[in-house]
Design a protein around this motif. Structure first.
Motif, PDB file in Angstrom:
ATOM      1  N   VAL A   1       0.847  -1.198   0.000  1.00 59.55           N
ATOM      2  CA  VAL A   1       0.000   0.000   0.000  1.00 59.55           C
ATOM      3  C   VAL A   1       0.879   1.243   0.000  1.00 59.55           C
ATOM      4  O   VAL A   1       0.621   2.225  -0.706  1.00 59.55           O
ATOM      5  CB  VAL A   1      -0.950   0.008   1.213  1.00 59.55           C
ATOM      6  N   SER A   2       1.948   1.206   0.786  1.00 57.43           N
ATOM      7  CA  SER A   2       2.889   2.326   0.811  1.00 57.43           C
ATOM      8  C   SER A   2       3.568   2.498  -0.543  1.00 57.43           C
ATOM      9  O   SER A   2       3.677   3.614  -1.063  1.00 57.43           O
ATOM     10  CB  SER A   2       3.947   2.091   1.888  1.00 57.43           C
ATOM     11  N   LEU A   3       4.002   1.394  -1.134  1.00 56.75           N
ATOM     12  CA  LEU A   3       4.683   1.459  -2.429  1.00 56.75           C
ATOM     13  C   LEU A   3       3.772   2.039  -3.504  1.00 56.75           C
ATOM     14  O   LEU A   3       4.160   2.952  -4.249  1.00 56.75           O
ATOM     15  CB  LEU A   3       5.150   0.062  -2.832  1.00 56.75           C
ATOM     16  N   SER A   4       2.558   1.528  -3.591  1.00 55.75           N
ATOM     17  CA  SER A   4       1.639   1.999  -4.626  1.00 55.75           C
ATOM     18  C   SER A   4       1.259   3.452  -4.404  1.00 55.75           C
ATOM     19  O   SER A   4       1.143   4.230  -5.354  1.00 55.75           O
ATOM     20  CB  SER A   4       0.379   1.128  -4.661  1.00 55.75           C
ATOM     21  N   THR A   5       1.088   3.851  -3.150  1.00 56.10           N
ATOM     22  CA  THR A   5       0.725   5.232  -2.852  1.00 56.10           C
ATOM     23  C   THR A   5       1.816   6.192  -3.271  1.00 56.10           C
ATOM     24  O   THR A   5       1.548   7.239  -3.884  1.00 56.10           O
ATOM     25  CB  THR A   5       0.443   5.407  -1.346  1.00 56.10           C
TER      26      THR A   5
END
Length: 282
Positions: free
Chosen positions: A60-64
């Motif tokens: 989720v952090s990476l995609s955000t």
């Protein structure tokens, strides 16, 4: 004000830009969630640890941190796009004072930032579900916390883009400047500063602060979920490697990143507001 906000939403949904930039967010988020949680040596690591890894928090952090670039560009074209089509003249003449127009844009694009954030969270979670199943998300409370941080990051990047677009007014300059700074310039500066006597400065750069809103929450939560009571024994290098990939800075709290980036967004919004009020539109 209500009529101006409705008019802004009408402008947004009349053209194709909103979904043309939203589609890559969905695709990238799904890919980050799937690839980040479904490949590599994950299965072997899970066997060695005897428990599933909540990699969904990290993806989720990476995609955000990548998807916010699309939100920033979308926000940047809110005003700059109207300068390109010359519709800004009609907008300002029929909706005086100019400040009310900018205020309506900030409200409307806050809503669109939430939409972009929800799509990012939904598709990165779907990707993680395909790659690792429900076990890949860990504690639901952790997932909601990281997801909420992702929504906040997306909204703030969108608003920074609106302010920057109002300040610059050139669509090409907006797109090039935002993308080059986020993915090239700050990477070079961060690499240089890492080997300096003051590497902590990088945490306060706009890109690092924006990425840290999610990364500085997701990485510690992930390590805490995996290590449990042994977290103090985790070497600093483990944190730094995860931060390098998934965003954020070692030992820097997520709320400090949020406040730092909020400051940048506020400065750009205020500067855009001021310059837009003075700019010749004829």
């Amino acid at each position: 004000m209500g009529a101006l906000i409705k008019a802004e939403f009408r402008k947004i949904f009349t053209v194709n830009l909103w979904w043309a930039l939203l589609v890559p967010v969905a695709v990238m988020s799904f890919g980050a969630g799937w690839l980040g949680s479904g490949f590599g040596t994950i299965s072997q690591l899970e066997k060695e640890l005897g428990q599933p890894l909540p990699l969904g928090l990290l993806t989720v952090s990476l995609s955000t941190n990548y998807s916010t670039a699309f939100a920033a560009v979308f926000g940047g074209l809110a005003v700059a796009g109207e300068h390109r089509t010359r519709s800004i003249t009609t907008t300002y003449l029929t909706a005086n004072p100019r400040g009310s127009v900018l205020a309506a844009k900030f409200v409307a694009y806050t809503g669109m930032g939430v939409l972009y954030g929800l799509v990012n969270l939904l598709f990165s979670s779907l990707g993680g579900l395909v790659g690792a199943g429900f076990d890949g998300f860990g504690d639901p409370g952790d997932w909601f916390a990281v997801g909420a941080a992702g929504l906040l990051a997306m909204v703030l990047w969108t608003l920074l883009g609106v302010g920057f677009g109002a300040l610059v007014s050139s669509p090409i300059a907006v797109i090039v400047s935002l993308l080059v700074y986020k993915f090239v310039f700050e990477f070079i500066v961060t690499t240089f500063m890492t080997g300096s006597d003051a590497p902590w400065i990088t945490a306060y750069l706009p890109g690092s602060a924006g990425n840290g809103i999610v990364g500085n929450l997701a990485v510690p939560v992930f390590i805490s979920a995996v290590a449990g009571t042994n977290e103090p024994d985790i070497p600093r290098e483990a944190f730094e490697v995860l931060h390098y990939v998934f965003g954020g800075t070692y030992a820097h709290p997520w709320w400090a990143s949020a406040l730092t980036f909020l400051g940048y967004a506020a400065v750009f919004c205020a500067a855009g507001w001021y310059v837009s009020g003075k700019r010749d539109i004829t």
